[in-house]
Design an enzyme around this catalytic site. Structure first.
Site, PDB file in Angstrom:
ATOM      1  N   GLU A  24      16.655  43.652-127.683  1.00 58.24           N
ATOM      2  CA  GLU A  24      17.724  43.367-126.719  1.00 58.24           C
ATOM      3  C   GLU A  24      17.594  44.195-125.437  1.00 58.24           C
ATOM      4  O   GLU A  24      18.375  44.029-124.510  1.00 58.24           O
ATOM      5  CB  GLU A  24      19.098  43.662-127.351  1.00 58.24           C
ATOM      6  CG  GLU A  24      19.528  42.658-128.413  1.00 58.24           C
ATOM      7  CD  GLU A  24      19.032  43.017-129.808  1.00 58.24           C
ATOM      8  OE1 GLU A  24      18.061  43.799-129.918  1.00 58.24           O
ATOM      9  OE2 GLU A  24      19.615  42.517-130.793  1.00 58.24           O
TER      10      GLU A  24
ATOM     11  N   LYS B   4      30.167  57.456-144.733  1.00 52.59           N
ATOM     12  CA  LYS B   4      31.426  58.066-144.307  1.00 52.59           C
ATOM     13  C   LYS B   4      31.999  58.859-145.467  1.00 52.59           C
ATOM     14  O   LYS B   4      32.477  58.301-146.446  1.00 52.59           O
ATOM     15  CB  LYS B   4      32.411  56.984-143.849  1.00 52.59           C
ATOM     16  CG  LYS B   4      32.019  56.425-142.491  1.00 52.59           C
ATOM     17  CD  LYS B   4      32.506  55.010-142.271  1.00 52.59           C
ATOM     18  CE  LYS B   4      31.792  54.420-141.051  1.00 52.59           C
ATOM     19  NZ  LYS B   4      31.821  52.966-141.021  1.00 52.59           N
TER      20      LYS B   4
ATOM     21  N   TRP C  58      30.632  61.835-140.838  1.00 47.66           N
ATOM     22  CA  TRP C  58      29.482  60.970-141.027  1.00 47.66           C
ATOM     23  C   TRP C  58      28.300  61.758-141.582  1.00 47.66           C
ATOM     24  O   TRP C  58      27.999  62.860-141.121  1.00 47.66           O
ATOM     25  CB  TRP C  58      29.064  60.319-139.708  1.00 47.66           C
ATOM     26  CG  TRP C  58      29.982  59.229-139.254  1.00 47.66           C
ATOM     27  CD1 TRP C  58      31.114  58.789-139.871  1.00 47.66           C
ATOM     28  CD2 TRP C  58      29.841  58.451-138.064  1.00 47.66           C
ATOM     29  NE1 TRP C  58      31.691  57.777-139.165  1.00 47.66           N
ATOM     30  CE2 TRP C  58      30.929  57.541-138.036  1.00 47.66           C
ATOM     31  CE3 TRP C  58      28.917  58.403-137.023  1.00 47.66           C
ATOM     32  CZ2 TRP C  58      31.108  56.609-137.011  1.00 47.66           C
ATOM     33  CZ3 TRP C  58      29.092  57.494-136.008  1.00 47.66           C
ATOM     34  CH2 TRP C  58      30.191  56.595-136.000  1.00 47.66           C
TER      35      TRP C  58
END
Lengths: 539, 539
Positions: free
Chosen positions: A330, A439, A444
């Protein structure tokens, strides 16, 4: 008030014209299925692109039509890139390593009109041709004498197709926003999605990545793209080389062959090469085993996956500087590139390695930010990790035929799906994929960091870490390991090995051994499949 | 079919944001009238640009308004470049060396609203302020304590003006085609003409010239622009440095002072510098006289005039590589840049020098051609010389408020007014100005080549060659010479000296001695005045 400067469009045609005029004799060397060293140059290649353009005109195509390629890196694929895009069609590179169903899906979704195919992939197309809904015919990238027997319908031989065409062609004046190329991401979830590049985005990516802190090519370089041309335009190097007069050395189907790569480097005086870590692992293993050296090779850009420290150190021993680049389909693909700041060169080796292994600094043209789960921007302090988002004129706005897709956020930024930190010197480091991050207790855990630590154990052949639901901590990491053949480590030994290497609360709750870890078509660990496999596992 | 990539505009704001985010601590060092070493960095400079933007808002300006500067290269001028352009106004840099009448003409033609002026140029403005028709007031680029007594009306002190402004500012989203800067050419005929740059042209010039075969800046560089910021945006380096994180070292008013330049190089570890030949002559003379070395200085770009071979060789002795760049105000300015191709490095010194002294190869983004008097394109063979024409997205389309001017030819190209050859390796060499070339017997004689040959005689201080009407040959060259003080060469000696150095039929018909040769405001020989002076001369 408007400026009063020329409106000349940013087109791939202008790159082609430049190389044709300024660097006609710059070489293009290719390994092909039928020739171990095909030699050509920009003038010859573009003359053949013009012959191709004439042949395409005769096929009765419409502007914007998609023409697919299934091919390795060589001079014919190079001619297709320019001949197709500069004629106003869209060069749709398909990854031949995808599953046949994916190839069928992609070709139908793109509404490809013709497919240009290497001899090696003819059987693959024979298998799926009846499912291709829009394809009018096939062109096999070879000469008449090497044309295979095939059940493909309406099939042409490339050399025969262009042989009698004139080598002059009046290239159309194209709008810089018109589409030039199409590449599908082989996402780990859902159907592949197409990124439709424009002439403008391609030219700007080329100019941006030719700056000195990035690829920085010049007419002094001999460049070997080992990254496939079906993978984000070989990271754009097909354009970068033409815009600077760098020699191109195409390894054809010999991508993962250390011996071929080493001999290409030495015979063609390659000083710069590009590829994923596995390619460089193959090269360095060959060099060690054979005692060969690659003295002309100065720099290697490594991307597509994190570069293992061991690989970078191994290449250092051969005096080859590995430079990490980061991006994605992308992003055309490059967003960051790793070169050290002057003062970093004076750091002790281990500290320097910390910076060298990061994804690098932004290339001018792209913007990036990291945000928390509420979308608040996080500081560039090397500690805060958050969703990595980017924007810029060579970043995807929406996916092909999915104009309303979630390719970009409401404020115009693109969420990469990566989790990253950025330090105060601007060096970004990917810590995880958003959907793979674990999580635990409101914080994290980077699955990648835990995996890398576990991979450091000599008895571990492959390791993957996933989050598993946990009644108290929301999720806790589970370490999944494939043992190195002939070894038999215990779970206690492996978990104990991690102590001191990662934060204590990052150490997985448990470790399980498996025969193999599932992979995607492009060779990445499929966390999705792994999570499915362990869906009934509980703490 | 349109590509589906982001529409992010190419604006100077994006360059500023990049440097502010990625290279906040990169230094900007300035010599100013009141401080021999002012130290700042990108973060501080852009914070001050935001304060300036707030101050400009309060002045009640309209988008596109022209704000003039009369200033040397320093950090305040840097802040003006970004603060003005990124606010949506046009930064109009005026050359303070022009005659007062020209400055008045230019300011009135541009309809400048305010003038930002160095203390040194306040007297100049006092002299002309009553003729400035649109100027609402003046801002003196200094602090309150150094504010001069002045008769300027509605005058502000820069530091006072911005002092109490907030250092946050919401930069407007600009159309990339909007105007950002204005620079007038001090043409040798007629009134000065304005080139109105756009954000797009400026960004593309920056990206193009940051490629590896051109300026090729990076965060490892310490760059000293000795070319004035009132001269085509200091060849764009103010943007190039920000887009790459290169350190900037501004010499302020000390442009021609070899001692200051040498000490700046040594104290600030300058490795790259930019300027016209006279600047480097001043530096090299100082180095020789003082026995000083400039070991950090790797590269010097020389442009604005042909680089004398003697200067290049003198710099070689100090291990400084001179690289010729060529361009013009109408080209933002760079079109070609001279780096050698790899094989040229192995040439004997004299052959290498032939290539090094040329104007160089095209930078990707610009196209060029040479044509004969009928407009037919001439070959790139190093022999054919013709009118040099260019085009590209950073080339002028038309002059400001002269939309119907002849800035471009009917087919969209721009005629540079130069005569040039281009060799088969793409190296262009300027042989003359179109209007100075001497048409003799249907062929062209390069006045520059004859002048350079004559300048090689030790008794010649300055030489100029013009064409004078001739009954048989249309024109024949006339050599005009200023003798070196204390010498008295004869015309026969000088004309004889040229034999063997240039084609026999290029040797001037006659040689005349003068006390001085007329020059333009920017220091170039005024052939127009010289031709006027010899208008009654006949063969």
């Amino acid at each position: 008030m408007r400026g009063q400067m020329m409106d000349d469009a940013l087109t791939i045609t202008s790159i082609m014209d430049f190389a044709d005029r300024v660097f006609p004799n710059t070489e293009i060397v290719s390994v092909t299925a039928d020739n171990p060293r095909h030699r050509s140059n920009f003038a010859e290649a573009f003359a053949r692109s013009r012959k191709l353009a004439n042949a395409l005109t005769k096929l009765g195509l419409q502007a914007g039509d998609r023409l697919a390629t299934l091919a390795w890196n060589d001079y014919r694929h190079f001619e297709l890139y320019y001949g197709i895009s500069c004629s106003g069609y869209v060069c749709h590179t398909i990854n031949p390593r995808l599953f046949p169903e994916q190839i069928t899906y992609i070709a139908n979704h793109a509404e490809d009109q013709w497919v240009f195919v290497d001899v090696a992939f003819v059987p693959l197309l024979e298998q799926v041709q009846d499912q291709l809904e829009t394809v009018k015919g096939f062109v096999v990238l070879t000469s008449a004498e090497h044309m295979p027997k095939t059940t493909l319908k309406n099939v042409h031989c490339y050399e025969t197709l262009i042989a009698d065409q004139p080598d002059t062609f009046a290239w159309p004046e194209l709008d810089e926003n018109s589409a030039c190329a199409l590449c599908y991401t082989s996402g780990t979830t859902g159907n592949p999605k197409g990124v439709l590049y424009s002439h403008r985005s391609t030219v700007l990516h080329c100019m941006g990545t030719n700056q000195s802190s990035s690829l920085s090519l010049s007419a002094s370089d001999s460049v070997m793209p080992v990254v496939p041309m079906f993978h984000v335009n070989a990271w754009g190097v097909v354009y970068n080389a033409a815009a600077t007069g760098a020699k191109l050395v195409f390894p054809g189907p010999k991508m993962g062959d250390g011996e071929t790569l080493a001999s290409l480097v030495n015979e063609e005086q390659v000083d710069f090469a590009m590829g994923v870590p596995t390619v460089w692992l193959a090269l360095v293993n060959y060099l060690k085993e054979s005692g060969t050296r690659v003295d002309s090779l100065q720099r290697v850009i490594v991307g597509g996956a994190a570069c293992p420290e061991s690989l970078m150190r191994a290449m250092d021993e051969f005096d080859v500087a590995m430079q990490v680049g980061w991006g994605m389909t992308e992003m055309s693909p490059l967003g960051t590139y790793n070169t050290l700041l002057p003062w970093m060169n004076d750091l002790p080796d281990d500290e320097k390695m910390v910076y060298r292994l990061k994804a690098g600094r932004l290339i001018y043209g792209v913007k990036m930010r990291i945000v928390d789960e509420e979308g608040n921007e996080l500081p560039w302090d090397g500690k805060a990790s958050g969703r990595l988002q980017v924007r810029g004129p060579w970043v995807c706005k929406s996916y092909y035929k999915l104009e309303d897709s979630d390719a970009h956020l409401p404020d115009g930024w693109f969420d990469t799906g990566d989790v990253a930190t950025i330090d105060k010197y601007g060096y970004m480091a990917i810590t995880d994929r958003t959907k793979d991050v674990i999580k635990s207790g409101g914080e994290w855990i980077s699955s990648i960091d835990v995996e890398n630590a576990a991979m450091g154990h000599e008895d571990v052949q492959e390791a993957a870490v996933i989050g598993v639901p946990h009644p108290k901590w929301t999720e806790r990491p589970l370490l999944v390991v494939v043992k190195r053949p002939g070894t038999d480590p215990s779970k206690e030994e492996l978990l104990g090995f991690l102590e001191g290497k990662i934060a204590k609360w990052w150490i997985p709750e448990d470790c399980v051994f498996v025969e193999q870890i599932p992979h995607t078509a492009t060779g990445k660990v499929s966390k999705k499949d792994l999570r499915a496999e362990f869906s009934s596992y509980t703490y």
